[in-house]
Design an enzyme around this catalytic site. Sequence first.
Site, PDB file in Angstrom:
ATOM      1  N   ASP A 223       0.845  -1.195   0.000  1.00 30.20           N
ATOM      2  CA  ASP A 223       0.000   0.000   0.000  1.00 30.20           C
ATOM      3  C   ASP A 223       0.883   1.249   0.000  1.00 30.20           C
ATOM      4  O   ASP A 223       1.057   1.918   1.014  1.00 30.20           O
ATOM      5  CB  ASP A 223      -0.962  -0.013   1.182  1.00 30.20           C
ATOM      6  CG  ASP A 223      -1.898  -1.208   1.150  1.00 30.20           C
ATOM      7  OD1 ASP A 223      -2.116  -1.762   0.060  1.00 30.20           O
ATOM      8  OD2 ASP A 223      -2.403  -1.606   2.219  1.00 30.20           O
ATOM      9  N   HIS A 369     -10.029  -5.930   7.854  1.00 30.05           N
ATOM     10  CA  HIS A 369      -9.224  -7.009   7.255  1.00 30.05           C
ATOM     11  C   HIS A 369      -9.050  -8.207   8.198  1.00 30.05           C
ATOM     12  O   HIS A 369      -8.137  -9.015   8.018  1.00 30.05           O
ATOM     13  CB  HIS A 369      -7.856  -6.500   6.816  1.00 30.05           C
ATOM     14  CG  HIS A 369      -7.914  -5.370   5.827  1.00 30.05           C
ATOM     15  ND1 HIS A 369      -8.446  -5.521   4.570  1.00 30.05           N
ATOM     16  CD2 HIS A 369      -7.515  -4.073   5.926  1.00 30.05           C
ATOM     17  CE1 HIS A 369      -8.367  -4.366   3.923  1.00 30.05           C
ATOM     18  NE2 HIS A 369      -7.818  -3.477   4.716  1.00 30.05           N
TER      19      HIS A 369
END
Length: 529
Positions: A223, A369
């Site tokens: 990310d 997540h």
Amino acid sequence: MESLNWRLPRCFILLSFMFLVVDGQFPTTLEGPFKPVTVPVNYSIVGKVTSLPVDKNPLLRPTVEFQPEQISLSLSSNSSSVWVSWITGEFQIGDNVEPLDPQSVASVVRYGVYESGRNNQATGTSFVYSQQYPNEGLESYTSGIIHHVLVTGLEPDTMYEYQCGDPNKTMSGVHYFRTMPSPPEDYPSRIAVVGGLGLTYNTSTTISHMVANHPDLALLVGDLSFADLYRTDGAFSDCQNCSSPQAPLQETFQPRWDHWGRFMQILTATVPTMVIEGEHEIEKQADNQTFTAYSSRFAFPCDESGLTLYYSFDAGGIHFVMLGAYVPYDKSSDQYKWLEQDLSSVNRSVTPWLIAAWSPPWYSTYKEHYREAECMRVEMEELLYTHGVDIVFNGQVSAYERSNRVYNYTLDPCGPVYFTVGSGGNENNLTLEHADEPGNCPVPCNTTDGFMGGFCGFNFTSGPAAGNFCWSEQPEYSAYRESSFGYGILEVKNQTHALWIWYRNQDQYSTGADVIYIVRQPDRCPQLN
């Protein structure tokens, strides 16, 4: 010429640890397992996620034609080599654009030992990549010219200076780097680890603190630019589900990568920086292509073998394994077979430390997540455990967490210590909710990541959470967790001791919030190799 003051000398760095000493002792993993700790949320830092302005330095494109920009270093599979990468020329965006000619500018690095002259020269390759959208109204992108040059014949633990570019056009300013030390007795002094960077004011604080702590090596665990959160017209979209297989295409504003690369140059031009992909690097485009920007913009140790989504490398007496969660990882996959062979070839007398990294965490207790990479854990955990992986670094979750030594959700003195460090800056905000808090346990079928595929998130069959999908309190494997922006520094001291420090953005760069010695016990926990 860029200043070398922040690299030399190093002796004053020891002063930054004086605050950590309590009665002359650091906590160690030998004292664990530790009782779970949750740091209360500091709401003064929540909600302050603002992107950096792209029309101001250092995000602005150089005004000199073919001036090298977005300069970065990365390690090679050969310890005597280093990759130097950069971009020249302006990207193009729109329909029917004419790509720049990679042959129009040379790929040259001039280098030498510090203060001995840049009398050596290396040449490399150049190319452009495109992010293509056949849909009407979506603007396709073609990059500037990307250069990758492998600099060879370097001595260990030596300071070098270099310039890159085209000697007949424009060369960069002078930059510096130090090569990795020789194994098995020597290690990089300070390894910076961070994920979820983005391009916000939080990112700026993280990177400025990190640079002030003088790392020798940096790991970015997924990310990176968050370009996929921006539409092709540059507007922020926060498209959380764009990477799912059901999405025909994923809009992504590729110039965000260029802005990010310019900003990161303060770190990457001097510190070898190793990356691994996260969900925001997927960037699906025409013809089902994925990870194009990620695979194009960075040079990898495996460029010699053609792998970019998973690879390994050595840094002194440490063997690093960088794994891909978004490529097949089951026992019949190429990645699993590669990992099995790679781990079997590790010589622990040469590289005593074995560290793994990938983006989505296996042992995160946050609601966001939660157990999303469970299938990956089911397939790979035993392999990592039997080969004695010491430390695992993950990102993705926008918070910090340190585990006790754990294997298969059970406290185990020979299991790795897991660190989640996905809050480097982000483009959204911090993750605050924990799955073990009342009302926060996700529905199992909603936890499967669409791109990774598969479903393995069943209820626990034993232990305190038996019969349930979530624990009813902070799990015993979770030693410390807090929601804050920041990064970590790992200092491997010798074959058995490594000091870990978690730095929060709201603190001074010399003040660590979580510090612990990770202690290996090779006699108690024998490895296969």
